[in-house]
Structure formats: structure tokens, C-alpha cells
Design a protein around this motif. Structure first.
Motif, PDB file in Angstrom:
ATOM      1  N   SER A  95       0.853  -1.174   0.000  1.00  0.00           N
ATOM      2  CA  SER A  95       0.000   0.000   0.000  1.00  0.00           C
ATOM      3  C   SER A  95       0.892   1.228   0.000  1.00  0.00           C
ATOM      4  O   SER A  95       2.082   1.155   0.280  1.00  0.00           O
ATOM      5  N   GLY A  96       0.298   2.371  -0.307  1.00  0.00           N
ATOM      6  CA  GLY A  96       1.057   3.611  -0.322  1.00  0.00           C
ATOM      7  C   GLY A  96       0.520   4.559  -1.366  1.00  0.00           C
ATOM      8  O   GLY A  96      -0.252   4.179  -2.251  1.00  0.00           O
ATOM      9  N   ARG A  97       0.938   5.808  -1.245  1.00  0.00           N
ATOM     10  CA  ARG A  97       0.507   6.855  -2.174  1.00  0.00           C
ATOM     11  C   ARG A  97       1.720   7.610  -2.673  1.00  0.00           C
ATOM     12  O   ARG A  97       2.624   7.923  -1.902  1.00  0.00           O
ATOM     13  N   ILE A  98       1.735   7.879  -3.969  1.00  0.00           N
ATOM     14  CA  ILE A  98       2.823   8.636  -4.591  1.00  0.00           C
ATOM     15  C   ILE A  98       2.210   9.839  -5.294  1.00  0.00           C
ATOM     16  O   ILE A  98       1.336   9.701  -6.143  1.00  0.00           O
ATOM     17  N   ARG A  99       2.683  11.034  -4.939  1.00  0.00           N
ATOM     18  CA  ARG A  99       2.152  12.270  -5.506  1.00  0.00           C
ATOM     19  C   ARG A  99       3.191  12.878  -6.444  1.00  0.00           C
ATOM     20  O   ARG A  99       4.333  13.113  -6.037  1.00  0.00           O
ATOM     21  N   ILE A 100       2.773  13.114  -7.674  1.00  0.00           N
ATOM     22  CA  ILE A 100       3.678  13.625  -8.707  1.00  0.00           C
ATOM     23  C   ILE A 100       3.124  14.929  -9.255  1.00  0.00           C
ATOM     24  O   ILE A 100       1.918  15.059  -9.474  1.00  0.00           O
ATOM     25  N   ALA A 101       4.009  15.883  -9.478  1.00  0.00           N
ATOM     26  CA  ALA A 101       3.656  17.111 -10.193  1.00  0.00           C
ATOM     27  C   ALA A 101       4.504  17.161 -11.456  1.00  0.00           C
ATOM     28  O   ALA A 101       5.707  16.905 -11.408  1.00  0.00           O
ATOM     29  N   SER A 102       3.890  17.464 -12.601  1.00  0.00           N
ATOM     30  CA  SER A 102       4.656  17.491 -13.854  1.00  0.00           C
ATOM     31  C   SER A 102       4.075  18.515 -14.807  1.00  0.00           C
ATOM     32  O   SER A 102       2.920  18.943 -14.669  1.00  0.00           O
TER      33      SER A 102
END
Length: 302
Positions: A95-102
Motif C-alpha cells: 500500500s502507499g501513495r505517490i504524488r507527482i507534479a509534472s
């Protein structure tokens, strides 16, 4: 386990007011009474013997002392997130969350494919993708709203760590049956003979293109200008015209034979760098580090 349980209530409320710019909006987002938030902030100001906010008609603005505390509160919140994520990852990346800005070019093909492939290996990992201009990407990372930023180099950004850079020259794109497809590289003067679609002037891609044209006193009258790069790509495919792009943005389409990409040999079109950004001083959760390594490996495989 929730990370906010590892954070002091006063700092958590304070940080939400910083993010929202007002106590009333922070109250709605936290589902906590405004009076409770005000008491916590007043308590912090009494303990620290400093004013944290300037109360203005349009909202709350950080004082100099508030800026110092906000930096500490953000790092504390991110560290709490990391601890919780790493505790969960001890059982494997289940489980987990990855936040990306591009910026937009990465978000059309490159990142969706990368995320999809990563989730096949780690199906319980969820992603959040913010798309915006380069300055907004760096701001999302700096304010802790994104774990990883993927953008093009501009001026150095405060509190931003550049973990990877690679060249991102301006390339010409066209259909595989275009008359220019017989060449291994092209010049700006060759492109001028065909209908061209260009991104908006505020993009790094367009700015380098315009500077190179001005240097040679070449005047291009684009038949299409758009802030939506997918429209430029589709114009190329339907009209048989040309456009410009970075390599990563159209890599998949070129590999699939849907589009042709050629270097432009004129001077000055190699002045961009892809940048992968994180927040200075932050230790990333294990799940984010794992995806970051995955991202860097695929960026380098030109």
C-alpha cells in the motif's frame, strides 16, 4: 495508522491555515471549529512569544516568524507521513501513495504508461498527478503537495533538490510520410516551408524556438497555436504539417511508429534540461524512492 496522529495538534492546525490562507477555510477542511483553530494558533504565539500571522481583510499572511515555523511544521508533517508509509512498507509495498507534479508533456503518454507498468508490479500503490506549468510544479514540491516534480529547467528554485537532469533539446515532429522524413536532421529554414503548429509563447519549448528563429531572422506564422500539446500532436497527424516537442513527450508514439521525430540542427535549440525535483532536506518514503528509481531508469533510456 494515520500520520496526523504523530503530529502535534497545534502545528497541524497552524499548517492547514498556512495552506488555506484563512481560518474559516482551514476549519472546513479539517472539520474543526474555527474557535478551536484560533485557540491553538494563539497558544503557539504565546509559547513562542511571536506573532505568526498578519491578519488582513483577504486572509492570513505569515509573518517572518511564521515563515520559520511553517518550514518546521511542513518538514514535521512530511516526516510523519514517511514514518507511517515506511512502517506499512515493512510488510512489502502492499500500500502507499505517490504524488507527482509534472508539466503537460510528461503527463500525456510518458507518466501514464510508467504508472500503469509500476502498478502491475505493485497494484495497491495509488498515484496522484498534478499537471501545471514549470513554476507550479516546483511550488507543489516545495509546499509538500507533491513528492516528485518532473519539469524543465528554468531558473534555480529555492528549497528544491534536483535529483536528475538530462538534455531536452527542441525536436521537430511530423508524420512518417512527411517529405522531410528522408532526412536524419532538419533546419528551421526547412520547417518554414510547411504548415506549423506551435505551443504558447510562455513555454520553454516555444521560447527556445523563437530565440533561434530571431537569431536567423526567420518569421514563422503558425497555423495553430495552443496551450494543449495533444492538439498540436493531433494536428500533425491529421494535417501532415509539423510541430516541435521534447523527446520524452513523444517517445512512445515514435516507438510505436505513429510519429517521426527529427533533431533540428540550428544553434540554441539544446538549451533545456529535464529536471526531476524533490524537496531539499526531505527523506522520501520507501515507496516513493522505489518509484523514483523506476522513473529515473526510464527517463535515461532514450
Amino acid at each position: 495508522m494515520k500520520s496526523h496522529q504523530l503530529q502535534e495538534t497545534s502545528l497541524r492546525y497552524f499548517l492547514e491555515v498556512v495552506r488555506c490562507g484563512s481560518i474559516s477555510e482551514a476549519s472546513q477542511r479539517l472539520n474543526v471549529a474555527s474557535s478551536a483553530i484560533s485557540r491553538q494558533i494563539t497558544g503557539l504565539e504565546q509559547i513562542l512569544d511571536t506573532v505568526l500571522f498578519e491578519r488582513r481583510p483577504r486572509g492570513m499572511v505569515l509573518s517572518a516568524g511564521g515563515e520559520v515555523l511553517a518550514a518546521h511544521a511542513l518538514k514535521s508533517a512530511l516526516e510523519a507521513d514517511r514514518v507511517v508509509a515506511d512502517l506499512l512498507s515493512l510488510k512489502g509495498l502492499k500500500s502507499g501513495r505517490i504524488r507527482i507534479a509534472s508539466t503537460e508533456g510528461f503527463a500525456i503518454d510518458f507518466l501514464p504508461r510508467l504508472i500503469s507498468d509500476f502498478q502491475k508490479k505493485y497494484p495497491a500503490i495509488v498515484f496522484q498527478l498534478y499537471v501545471g506549468p514549470p513554476a507550479s510544479v516546483s511550488r507543489q514540491v516545495r509546499e509538500g503537495n507533491a513528492d516528485i516534480g518532473l519539469t524543465f529547467s528554468r531558473i534555480p528554485e529555492p528549497n528544491i533538490k534536483v535529483v536528475h537532469q538530462q538534455p531536452a533539446p527542441v525536436m521537430a515532429i511530423m508524420r512518417k510520410d512527411h517529405p522531410l522524413s528522408q532526412f536524419k536532421q532538419v533546419s528551421l529554414s526547412q520547417l518554414a516551408a510547411y504548415p506549423i503548429a506551435l505551443p504558447e509563447p510562455n513555454t520553454t519549448l516555444r521560447q527556445l524556438f523563437d530565440l533561434a528563429c530571431n537569431r536567423q531572422q526567420l518569421l514563422f506564422e503558425p497555423v495553430l497555436t495552443s496551450n494543449y500539446v495533444e492538439a498540436l500532436y493531433n494536428f500533425v497527424m491529421h494535417s501532415g504539417g509539423v510541430s516541435i516537442s521534447g523527446e520524452v513527450s513523444v517517445r512512445d508514439r515514435v516507438a510505436e511508429g505513429k510519429m517521426l521525430m527529427l533533431p533540428i540542427r540550428d544553434r540554441g535549440l539544446d538549451g533545456r534540461q529535464v529536471e526531476v525535483q524533490t524537496l531539499i532536506g526531505r527523506t522520501l518514503p520507501r515507496v516513493v524512492e522505489t518509484f523514483l528509481d523506476y522513473l529515473l531508469n526510464h527517463l535515461r533510456s532514450q
